[in-house]
Motif scaffolding. Structure first.
Motif, PDB file in Angstrom:
ATOM      1  N   UNK A  81      -4.286  -6.192   1.062  1.00 53.02           N
ATOM      2  CA  UNK A  81      -4.025  -7.331   2.195  1.00 53.02           C
ATOM      3  C   UNK A  81      -2.658  -6.868   2.866  1.00 53.02           C
ATOM      4  N   UNK A  82      -2.469  -7.145   4.153  1.00 51.23           N
ATOM      5  CA  UNK A  82      -1.280  -6.707   4.836  1.00 51.23           C
ATOM      6  C   UNK A  82      -0.232  -7.577   4.753  1.00 51.23           C
ATOM      7  N   UNK A  83       1.078  -6.896   4.883  1.00 55.02           N
ATOM      8  CA  UNK A  83       2.209  -7.831   4.630  1.00 55.02           C
ATOM      9  C   UNK A  83       2.294  -9.296   5.161  1.00 55.02           C
ATOM     10  N   UNK A  84       1.771  -9.533   6.166  1.00 51.42           N
ATOM     11  CA  UNK A  84       1.861 -11.164   6.614  1.00 51.42           C
ATOM     12  C   UNK A  84       0.845 -11.755   5.867  1.00 51.42           C
ATOM     13  N   UNK A 135       0.848  -0.944   0.037  1.00 47.63           N
ATOM     14  CA  UNK A 135       0.047  -0.199   0.149  1.00 47.63           C
ATOM     15  C   UNK A 135       0.920   1.377   0.026  1.00 47.63           C
ATOM     16  N   UNK A 136       1.821   1.129  -0.782  1.00 50.77           N
ATOM     17  CA  UNK A 136       2.747   2.453  -0.762  1.00 50.77           C
ATOM     18  C   UNK A 136       2.126   3.586  -1.393  1.00 50.77           C
ATOM     19  N   UNK A 137       1.745   3.445  -2.268  1.00 47.55           N
ATOM     20  CA  UNK A 137       0.979   4.664  -3.105  1.00 47.55           C
ATOM     21  C   UNK A 137      -0.659   4.555  -3.126  1.00 47.55           C
ATOM     22  N   UNK A 138      -1.510   5.278  -2.443  1.00 45.96           N
ATOM     23  CA  UNK A 138      -2.952   5.228  -2.312  1.00 45.96           C
ATOM     24  C   UNK A 138      -3.246   6.527  -3.131  1.00 45.96           C
ATOM     25  N   UNK A 150      -6.604 -20.159  13.587  1.00 43.31           N
ATOM     26  CA  UNK A 150      -7.195 -19.349  14.518  1.00 43.31           C
ATOM     27  C   UNK A 150      -7.234 -17.845  14.285  1.00 43.31           C
ATOM     28  N   UNK A 151      -6.516 -17.508  13.298  1.00 39.45           N
ATOM     29  CA  UNK A 151      -6.116 -15.967  13.118  1.00 39.45           C
ATOM     30  C   UNK A 151      -6.269 -15.845  11.346  1.00 39.45           C
ATOM     31  N   UNK A 152      -7.193 -15.299  11.196  1.00 43.88           N
ATOM     32  CA  UNK A 152      -7.519 -14.978   9.674  1.00 43.88           C
ATOM     33  C   UNK A 152      -6.652 -13.521   9.231  1.00 43.88           C
ATOM     34  N   UNK A 153      -6.415 -13.709   7.884  1.00 48.66           N
ATOM     35  CA  UNK A 153      -5.759 -12.708   7.155  1.00 48.66           C
ATOM     36  C   UNK A 153      -6.374 -11.284   7.431  1.00 48.66           C
ATOM     37  N   UNK A 178      -8.847   2.716   6.672  1.00 50.47           N
ATOM     38  CA  UNK A 178      -9.581   2.209   7.827  1.00 50.47           C
ATOM     39  C   UNK A 178      -8.508   1.526   8.721  1.00 50.47           C
ATOM     40  N   UNK A 179      -8.924   1.233   9.856  1.00 52.69           N
ATOM     41  CA  UNK A 179      -8.041   0.221  10.732  1.00 52.69           C
ATOM     42  C   UNK A 179      -7.869  -1.058  10.003  1.00 52.69           C
ATOM     43  N   UNK A 180      -7.251  -2.121  10.510  1.00 60.60           N
ATOM     44  CA  UNK A 180      -6.937  -3.553  10.176  1.00 60.60           C
ATOM     45  C   UNK A 180      -8.446  -3.995  10.274  1.00 60.60           C
ATOM     46  N   UNK A 181      -8.896  -4.720   9.318  1.00 64.39           N
ATOM     47  CA  UNK A 181     -10.009  -5.361   9.168  1.00 64.39           C
ATOM     48  C   UNK A 181      -9.674  -7.066   8.975  1.00 64.39           C
TER      49      UNK A 181
END
Length: 76
Positions: free
Chosen positions: A59-62, A1-4, A39-42, A18-21
């Protein structure tokens, strides 16, 4: 998400993040299948353009790090 900005649709510069969703809701589809952990979704972040309403999911880096090994995603 470097350039939005600017918005790729209308060129606007008024974008909101937004915050992480969680990508997997309890009543909806898993939007990033195979990229979470047990037990921990993306997670992802949404960016919305105030001017035209274009909404983008990042999508987050992880989650992105797991793409190459996932059997649920294919390189285009």
């Amino acid at each position: 998400m470097d350039r939005t900005t600017p918005c790729p649709h209308c060129g606007g510069n008024t974008l909101y993040r937004s915050q992480e969703v969680g990508a997997a809701g309890s009543h909806g589809p898993d939007l990033l299948p195979g990229l979470g952990r047990l037990f921990r979704g993306a997670k992802f972040v949404l960016v919305v353009c105030r001017d035209c309403g274009l909404t983008r999911f990042f999508a987050q880096p992880e989650a992105r790090a797991r793409l190459k090994e996932s059997k649920k995603w294919t390189l285009v």
